[in-house]
Design a protein around this motif. Sequence first.
Motif, PDB file in Angstrom:
ATOM      1  N   LEU A 148       0.840  -1.205   0.000  1.00 38.63           N
ATOM      2  CA  LEU A 148       0.000   0.000   0.000  1.00 38.63           C
ATOM      3  C   LEU A 148       0.874   1.254   0.000  1.00 38.63           C
ATOM      4  O   LEU A 148       0.593   2.211  -0.731  1.00 38.63           O
ATOM      5  N   THR A 152       0.949   3.601  -3.336  1.00 47.28           N
ATOM      6  CA  THR A 152       0.358   4.943  -3.311  1.00 47.28           C
ATOM      7  C   THR A 152       1.397   6.035  -3.211  1.00 47.28           C
ATOM      8  O   THR A 152       1.078   7.202  -3.413  1.00 47.28           O
ATOM      9  N   LEU A1000      -9.318   1.892  11.730  1.00 51.01           N
ATOM     10  CA  LEU A1000      -9.619   2.164  10.323  1.00 51.01           C
ATOM     11  C   LEU A1000      -8.394   1.891   9.449  1.00 51.01           C
ATOM     12  O   LEU A1000      -8.501   1.294   8.377  1.00 51.01           O
ATOM     13  N   LEU A1001      -7.232   2.339   9.932  1.00 53.39           N
ATOM     14  CA  LEU A1001      -6.021   2.112   9.138  1.00 53.39           C
ATOM     15  C   LEU A1001      -5.741   0.615   8.984  1.00 53.39           C
ATOM     16  O   LEU A1001      -5.377   0.136   7.905  1.00 53.39           O
ATOM     17  N   TRP A1003      -7.962  -1.701   9.028  1.00 58.28           N
ATOM     18  CA  TRP A1003      -8.948  -2.227   8.085  1.00 58.28           C
ATOM     19  C   TRP A1003      -8.529  -1.916   6.650  1.00 58.28           C
ATOM     20  O   TRP A1003      -8.668  -2.743   5.750  1.00 58.28           O
ATOM     21  N   MET A1004      -7.993  -0.704   6.440  1.00 58.19           N
ATOM     22  CA  MET A1004      -7.556  -0.318   5.089  1.00 58.19           C
ATOM     23  C   MET A1004      -6.471  -1.268   4.594  1.00 58.19           C
ATOM     24  O   MET A1004      -6.464  -1.687   3.428  1.00 58.19           O
ATOM     25  N   ARG A1007      -8.057  -4.562   3.830  1.00 61.55           N
ATOM     26  CA  ARG A1007      -8.843  -4.445   2.596  1.00 61.55           C
ATOM     27  C   ARG A1007      -7.937  -4.459   1.369  1.00 61.55           C
ATOM     28  O   ARG A1007      -8.199  -5.126   0.379  1.00 61.55           O
ATOM     29  N   HIS A1008      -6.869  -3.700   1.498  1.00 61.60           N
ATOM     30  CA  HIS A1008      -5.923  -3.641   0.391  1.00 61.60           C
ATOM     31  C   HIS A1008      -5.314  -5.029   0.165  1.00 61.60           C
ATOM     32  O   HIS A1008      -5.164  -5.469  -0.973  1.00 61.60           O
ATOM     33  N   ASN A1012      -6.212  -5.946  -3.527  1.00 63.53           N
ATOM     34  CA  ASN A1012      -5.225  -5.463  -4.499  1.00 63.53           C
ATOM     35  C   ASN A1012      -3.868  -6.140  -4.402  1.00 63.53           C
ATOM     36  O   ASN A1012      -3.055  -6.012  -5.299  1.00 63.53           O
TER      37      ASN A1012
END
Lengths: 1155, 420
Positions: A148, A152, A1000-1001, A1003-1004, A1007-1008, A1012
């Motif tokens: 990630l 990014t 949240l981080l 989870w991100m 999720r990634h 991805n």
Amino acid sequence: MRFRQLELVRYGGFADRVFDFGDGRPDLHLIVGPNEAGKSTALQAIGDFLFGIPDRSAQNWRYEYGQLRLRALIEHEEQLLDVTRRKGKRDTLLKTDGTPFAADPLAQLLGGIDRAGFERMFGMDHAKLRLGGESILGGRDDAARITLEAGTGVSHIGKELTRLTEAASELFKSGGQNPAVNRLMRERSEALAQVRATSISDAEWTQSRQRRTQAEERRAALIEEAEGLDREQARLDRVGRARAPSARLASARGELAELASLPELPLDAATRLIADRAEHLTATELKVQVDADIVRVDGAIAAIEAPGKIVTQRDRIEALEERRPVIAKAAVDVERRRAELERIDARIAATRVEANIAADAALPSAGWRKRAALHLDARRQAKSRDAASLKERARLSRERERIAHDLSALGESTGLPEMIAALALLPTDSGQRLGVAEADTVRKRSLAAERLAHLAPWRGTAALLRDLVPPTEAAAADVRRAAEAALANATAARKEAENAESSAIRAQAKIKSLIAGGTVPTAEAVAAVRGLRDEHVLQVRERLVAPRSPDDDGVGRALSDAIANADQLADRRDAEAARVAEYALMTVAVDEANALLALSAKREERYRAELKQIEDGWKTGLHALGFEPAILPADLGGWLTKRSAALDSEKESIAAQQALETAKSQIGDARTAIVGAFTACGGAAMAVDDPALVQRATERVAELNEIATNRTRLGIEAKSVEDTLAELNDEDKDLAKERAELDEALQRLVLEAGLPQGGDETLMADALEILAQVHDDVGARDSIQRQVSGIELDRTAFETELVEILALVGIARKGEAIDQARQLAASLRDAVRNEEALAAHAIERERLTNELARVQRRLDKAEASIEELMRLAGAATDTELDQMITGVGQRVAARAIEREALNELAGTDNGAGLDALALEIAALPTEDEAAARARIEDRRREVAAEREVVGRTLNAADDEVARAATESAAADAQQAATDTTAALAQAAEEHVQAATAAALLRWMLDRHRATNQAPLIARAGALFKQVTGGAFTGLTIGYANEDRPVILANRLDGNEVGVEALSEGTRDQLYLALRLGSIEGRTGAGALPIVCDDLLITADDARSAALFGVLAAAAKHNQVIVFSHHAHLIDIARQAVGRDGFVLHKIEPASVLAA
Amino acid sequence: MMPMLGNFTFIHAADIHLDSPLHGLSRKDDAFSQLVRGATRKAFSNVVDLAIEEGAAFVVIAGDLYDGAWKDQSTGQFAIAQLARLARAGIRSVIVFGNHDADSRVTRHLTAPEGVYKLKSAKCETVLFDDLGVAIHGRSYKEAATTENIASTYCSPVAGLLNIALLHTALDGHEGHANYAPCSLGELQAAGHDYWALGHVHDHAIRSDHPHVVFAGNTQGRHIKETGSKGAVVVRVEEGAISHVEHRATDEVRWAHARVDASGARDPIEALAAIQSELRPAVLGANGRPMAARVSIEVDGALAQRLKADPAWFEAEVRGHAAGVSDALWIERVKVVARDAAVPIGLPLELQELLAQALDDPDCLRAIENAVAPLTAKLPADVDDPDIAPLLSSARARDGEALVRAARALVAARLGEGAD
């Protein structure tokens, strides 16, 4: 999206600078330029174009903000967009006609990314690469984090997660003690306990009040008892007080009854009688004493002699007596002073003789002595200067001889200025200068040739170039615009023709499909079948008039068919009107399309011809000027710039050559002049090109310089000697004159002092010395003379005064005045004493007379008072009077005792009367009273002790009330609890914020990882293989301790290694692979050009080549623009991806372009 | 005999809330906490001083002398001591009790000094001051939640006297105050009394002139919603008629809410300068009193993101700059309001998309709720001030969406930060 063109219209130092990125085949662009060439400006222009020129842009150093413009041709999904960006707040994107776009045309292409996001995602440089490599190492335990962050470009995701997690833990831990929330919960509980502890509760308050009430009641009872004790104590006191006076009252009243018969006399009769008798005795004794004193005073007055006239002159005699001692002393002093005067006069006379001063001459004054001393000093100084002058003359004579000798020993310095001038013509660094000039000439000549070569495809000499009159940029721009217009027109005509052709084909196809559905009942078709029918009718008519034939049936059927066809077709017209109309339209369309096609073809042909004519004209013009082949009009600007540079270089080359020749000529002339000058000043003959010429000439100049310097110095010294001699001569003249003046002055002084005429300075010096010895005597003599005169005057005045006083008091003058004055003063003192004694005695006698009268009055008064008492008492004798007065006295005393007793008893009977009091006293014996008093005292102590206890209780209660009214411990504790609660809420809030953000981080990342990670690892793996030149075959996800997913790199030998085992450079490559892999996964909106700025700054050639390979692969899906100032990368890129694998853009320094 | 209607002054106070703690101080500055300790007591003492200085004839207190259930007797003793000060100065006091100190809670404990009149709750009671020609009417609350219209039960005015009516009421409703003893302004105007001395609403307001209908406001602001000058009303009576009504400050500590619009500011320095400019006049208006101020600053662009990313740092900066304005100024809280919070800066598209998906993902909601569950399970239930801790309230209410939104904003700001 991709840039097809980026034009820096007015931006930074650029004007009309165009980067043409072509059609994207290939779409890897290497922009190379030296530092300051504007590479950074171009890099910034990309961002500014896409996202707007910032408010405080630094690109306004040549053009003002309002003039800044960037233009780009953007390709996106086969669309071409021509957009100009200006600086401003709104409507900054303009169409080609200069009007703003109604809606932002770039917004959709950017897909919602902002500038910072773009730079993170699509911007790459060496620092980011290195930072990314480090973040890979930091996130080695978490594959999702690496992918990630790398994907990014946001390299601190993992750090933020750590920070948030730590922040949340520092604020709260379930079961923890020290985190802020845990601590504040504990403190809040303590604060609330403190509130409870410090609050005065209702029950406590009620109990407190009850205690106070009981204490108050007890205090009232004790006060009442104490008052009873006080009352009993008072009764005992009263009876006790009344006991003695009551007894005295009874006794006094008995005595008064016995003395009731005595007469009433004044209360003080006894004391009066005693006093009167004492007064009478005293007065009698005083009278005797005063009479004796009067007799004594009278005798004393008679014994004193009366003073005479002498007291009338008391003041003058006392003044004379006061002066007498002075006069007596002066008589002695005057003789002593006269003797001193005689001694001084004798010494002065002897001095006069010794100093040879004429007897009749006045003794020289102090002024003369001073002038004579100064004169003698002046004569001594004149002699001293004479001696010094002679000494200086001798020294100067010796110095003159030495200078003459030194001059004769020195040689001559002829020709020195000429030598210096000749050497000055030749610079000391002439050889170096000549070398520099030659090198400069060669370099400029080479540069000029190089720049002339840069003008290819133009060929020619510099002279031709100077005379060349190329087209102007404006003309070239006109040609370019005309050619572009012709090309555009031709292209438009071509497209139009193609469109027309397509239209025709489509219409024909339609017609075919219409026809395929049967004959179209058009008017023409109907007319045709009707024509056929009419032909058959005609045939039938012809056959009707002709004999029957075997084929009549056939004709008849043909007619019938023809009639049927015609009718059928005519009948279908209405039903198939739409088909007929469409057929007609298609037919017209085909015609129109064909006509348009023909016209378009003609137009295209015309425009092509026009274009060819323009291009031919341009080429012909350029061929005539020497261009082979001709350059494009668009490139003329650049060529003209190069031409200016080439001409400038040529000029500089010629100037350098001329400067070199001039320098050589000047050096030759200088050396010739040096040879001439060297010979002229006595040097040996030398050749002009002798290498030692300059050195020897310089040495000769040094020699001559030294000679000249020494001659100059000696000349200065000789002049100094002569000048000093001249000054000595002048001084000698002044001395002679001064000596003559001194001689004249000496004679004047001799004459003034009365010395023998013609006396010399010795005579005057001797006289001066002798006179100095009597100097003090001369001064003292005047003073003594004045004193003698004063004394004589005082003695005369004394004598005169004495004579006058004696005459007035009638005494004859005799003997010494001093003695007689003393006697006179003694007589005066006696007379004064007598006068004073008489006055004192007179006063004393008057006092005694008055005292005698007063004593007599006292005697009379005492006798009268005694007689009055006897009369009142009716006594005839003193004894009888004494007895009666004693009885009256006893009665007065008894009455006084009665009054005193009554006074003491006043109030002690409590209003019950003295009799009742007497009974009460009688009823209370003294012993009983003492016992009662002891009982009261004991009880009173007990009551006081108890009252103290009760008082303390009450005071405590009152203090409690007062404290409660002033203290606020509970309120303060409540405030502290409230504050702690607020702090707790705030800390809890911060924990919630940090904990939720951390969740949240996480989870991100999850999720990634889920969505991805796998495709990204696959894409990046392929790129990694490429970028590492095959050292690694790809990437996979493995699992470390605790099943943590980690990135593994697959070695060529099949081994897998974690990122921590990779070298720093390889980690950078991994990061690049992940970045490019992530970008590759994004298509459509938001797929933007990748911009690399000096990405390969530290990579070696092999790694750079590998990276170029990766970038070339990335360029297949995203435009890639690489900025660098390393020209050697061009060759590396060519080797890595081939000449056709990238597009090279070279940029020149902005100053050159600006010029 | 008709009484003489003279010239005199009286004081109208209300909502003294003795010993009510000040909220929101948060223990961040012990020195300031010490400075403001006992503020409600001092404010009441200031009311007494004001009455003595003005030579007031009497003081009326329109409810809520005390803050609540009277747990600590020292509060009452302090009140009695102050009322006794008035009595010693010859100043009478008339008190009605409101919802905070209703009959059932307080009055049985209070033994009033002479010259102090506590009006009962059973019915309207009238106190006559014949020497002044004044009739004072009023009725205390029997219960805290008095929701009936007690104004309608008030005694009729006494003819020939100046009639003053004490009432604790929300009138026709007021934001932030329970609608107790409701009544209408028209109703009060029509009642015939000369002066309605009202309490309950903590903002001073003159709702009507002749007859006067006046809220005194509270004597000391107790939290950030009670900003500005707080005090009592000085009423002048001339020849039996109200001639002048003036509000006088009695507060010891002043609350202020500085709302700063720093839109367009590029860096924190500009924002801090704007805050100082807003705070200076507020501090001047406090006339040297200690001041607790909240700063709400509206920012946009990159600055908004920077301040959101590290609010603790910015709050420390604001506190430091506030100290430069006044050493008696204390910052209660700093709220950063981002004008364009929905648009994070510097976030690549993938992160934007992930953040956008968070709200719709039940796993994300669950993860976030689980993250705060240990805290909400441990934290005392009464630690729940939505003003101080809105996210905590959301967590207690299991409002996962609100938590996700807040987390999303912070994450976006943190990840976007540093993208220069």
